[in-house]
Design an enzyme around this catalytic site. Structure first.
Site, PDB file in Angstrom:
ATOM      1  N   THR A   1       0.787  -1.247  -0.126  1.00  0.00           N
ATOM      2  CA  THR A   1       0.051   0.188   0.033  1.00  0.00           C
ATOM      3  C   THR A   1       0.805   1.403  -0.201  1.00  0.00           C
ATOM      4  OG1 THR A   1      -1.678   1.227   1.091  1.00  0.00           O
ATOM      5  CG2 THR A   1      -0.261  -0.021   2.506  1.00  0.00           C
TER       6      THR A   1
ATOM      7  N   HIS B   1       2.409 -11.605  14.420  1.00  0.00           N
ATOM      8  CA  HIS B   1       3.307 -12.200  15.037  1.00  0.00           C
ATOM      9  C   HIS B   1       3.207 -13.582  15.323  1.00  0.00           C
ATOM     10  CE1 HIS B   1       6.426  -8.741  15.917  1.00  0.00           C
ATOM     11  NE2 HIS B   1       5.240  -8.217  15.582  1.00  0.00           N
TER      12      HIS B   1
END
Length: 183
Positions: free
Chosen positions: A97, A149
């Protein structure tokens, strides 16, 4: 070859190269765990009026820069004309993006589930850089990587960004055109 190549196209190609070296970044995460994806399909976040769509450049690792740029241009035009197919929007494994065109220097992007990473690209602008004995203006940009994560950790994210920085500074036409090189 009559194709306009943007910095996003160069980033898309280099990210495609890196995803071969960092396969966990090219995976999805769901209730049933981590799924490594073989195809490297990079979503390009595109504003369409007040909407945001993410058309997908498929098999980036197998395309050269001209092919990536051509497909990206086709997808962005189709998005703006509101003529994207379901196939154009499906199968993304990583998203890029870019808010640089708005003068945004740095931002944090939200991961597009079930993907596990997204790269946020800021404006390319001259910035003061200290070199031995002098301060000079050089074209610079900020890249921010958001990661899940549960799949990859911060150290792996840092290594990915460092390698991307190296590729951008090297700017090898051989890599961009899918010619054999040793990385």
């Amino acid at each position: 070859q009559g194709i306009n190549v943007s910095y996003n196209d160069i980033l898309t190609k280099f990210v495609g190269v890196l995803l071969k070296q960092f396969p966990k970044f090219n995976s999805t995460y769901g209730d049933d765990g981590i799924h490594l994806i073989e195809g490297i399909n990079i979503g390009i976040a595109t504003a369409v009026g007040e909407d945001l769509v993410v058309p997908v450049v498929k098999n980036v690792d197998k395309k050269n820069l001209i092919e990536v740029a051509s497909e990206s241009a086709r997808l962005i035009t189709a998005a703006r004309d509101r003529k994207l197919s379901l196939e154009d929007l499906s199968g993304g494994t990583f998203t890029i993006t870019n808010l640089g065109m708005f003068g945004v220097r740095s931002f944090k992007a939200i991961i597009n589930p079930p993907q596990v990473a997204i790269l946020a690209v800021g404006v390319i602008e001259p910035r003061a850089v200290v070199l031995p004995g002098q301060i000079v203006a050089q074209q610079m940009m900020s890249l921010n990587l958001s990661i899940d994560h549960r799949v990859v950790n911060g150290a792996q994210g840092g290594e990915f960004l460092a390698r991307l920085k190296d590729l951008l500074e090297l700017s090898s036409l051989d890599i961009l055109m899918n010619r054999p090189v040793s990385l």
